[in-house]
Design an enzyme around this catalytic site. Structure first.
Site, PDB file in Angstrom:
ATOM      1  N   ARG A   1       0.805  -1.220   0.000  1.00  0.00           N
ATOM      2  CA  ARG A   1       0.000   0.000   0.000  1.00  0.00           C
ATOM      3  C   ARG A   1       0.841   1.275   0.000  1.00  0.00           C
ATOM      4  O   ARG A   1       0.329   2.340  -0.342  1.00  0.00           O
ATOM      5  CB  ARG A   1      -1.029  -0.061   1.115  1.00  0.00           C
ATOM      6  CG  ARG A   1      -2.103  -1.111   0.787  1.00  0.00           C
ATOM      7  CD  ARG A   1      -3.108  -1.323   1.885  1.00  0.00           C
ATOM      8  NE  ARG A   1      -2.571  -1.900   3.095  1.00  0.00           N
ATOM      9  CZ  ARG A   1      -2.385  -3.197   3.313  1.00  0.00           C
ATOM     10  NH1 ARG A   1      -2.722  -4.072   2.399  1.00  0.00           N
ATOM     11  NH2 ARG A   1      -1.897  -3.627   4.449  1.00  0.00           N
TER      12      ARG A   1
ATOM     13  N   GLU B   1       5.651 -10.897  14.169  1.00  0.00           N
ATOM     14  CA  GLU B   1       5.130 -11.633  15.321  1.00  0.00           C
ATOM     15  C   GLU B   1       5.215 -13.138  15.098  1.00  0.00           C
ATOM     16  O   GLU B   1       5.399 -13.910  16.028  1.00  0.00           O
ATOM     17  CB  GLU B   1       3.662 -11.256  15.560  1.00  0.00           C
ATOM     18  CG  GLU B   1       3.462  -9.833  16.018  1.00  0.00           C
ATOM     19  CD  GLU B   1       1.992  -9.510  16.149  1.00  0.00           C
ATOM     20  OE1 GLU B   1       1.313 -10.189  16.937  1.00  0.00           O
ATOM     21  OE2 GLU B   1       1.536  -8.575  15.453  1.00  0.00           O
TER      22      GLU B   1
END
Length: 182
Positions: free
Chosen positions: A68, A105
């Site tokens: 993006r 993560e």
């Protein structure tokens, strides 16, 4: 631009960003900028607010983080008279690349840029749609600084402050238009 004008534009931008709960998995609140792109006035205001901030900062490189950052980066670069450099996921760029690994993560990822796309001493703005944990912005900073660029600032449309990504950027300034609670 008056402060009030800027606040009105930011409020409009914030209002058109759609929140989608439990996407891409349960417990995640996804902030969808495609609804921002469907509103020409809000999209233009987004680009204009960034351009107004950076027009006098001698930015020579706008580096957009996949994917993006590719939406916001090119129009900002054009308005500033700067080049746009895509920072891509692995194996997306032809030719020789330099890369930077970073932690997520759930594992690791890599960011790549064409060798020779930038020159030492250039001044860079790093752009993305959202900062959460800060991993991709930190990787972008390291990648650009390794080849001698001065990273002037990082910029995102949205920040999720509770994830403390800003804290990981060290002394690099971060400019955001909209803060959302996740």
């Amino acid at each position: 631009m008056t402060s009030e004008d800027g606040e009105e534009r930011i409020a409009k931008i914030a209002s058109v960003i759609r929140a989608i709960p439990d996407f891409p998995k349960p417990g995640i609140m996804f902030y969808d900028i495609t609804t921002l792109l469907l509103d020409p006035e809000a999209f233009k205001d987004t680009i204009d607010l960034f351009v107004e901030r950076y027009k006098d900062k001698q930015i020579s490189v706008v580096a957009g983080i996949e994917a993006r950052g590719f939406i916001f980066g090119p129009p900002i670069a054009l308005a500033l008279g700067s080049k746009f450099v895509p920072l891509r996921k692995p194996n997306k760029l032809p030719g020789k690349v330099i890369s930077e690994d970073y932690s997520l993560e759930y594992g690791t990822d890599r960011m790549e840029m064409h060798e020779g796309a930038v020159q030492a001493g250039e001044r860079a703005l790093i752009i993305d749609d959202l900062i959460a944990t800060g991993g991709s912005l930190c990787a972008a900073i390291r990648l650009l600084e390794r080849v001698g660029l001065e990273v002037v600032e990082c910029a995102c449309v949205i920040e999720l402050p509770t994830l403390k990504g800003r804290d990981k950027l060290g002394d690099k300034p971060l400019f955001v238009l909209v803060k959302k609670e996740d």
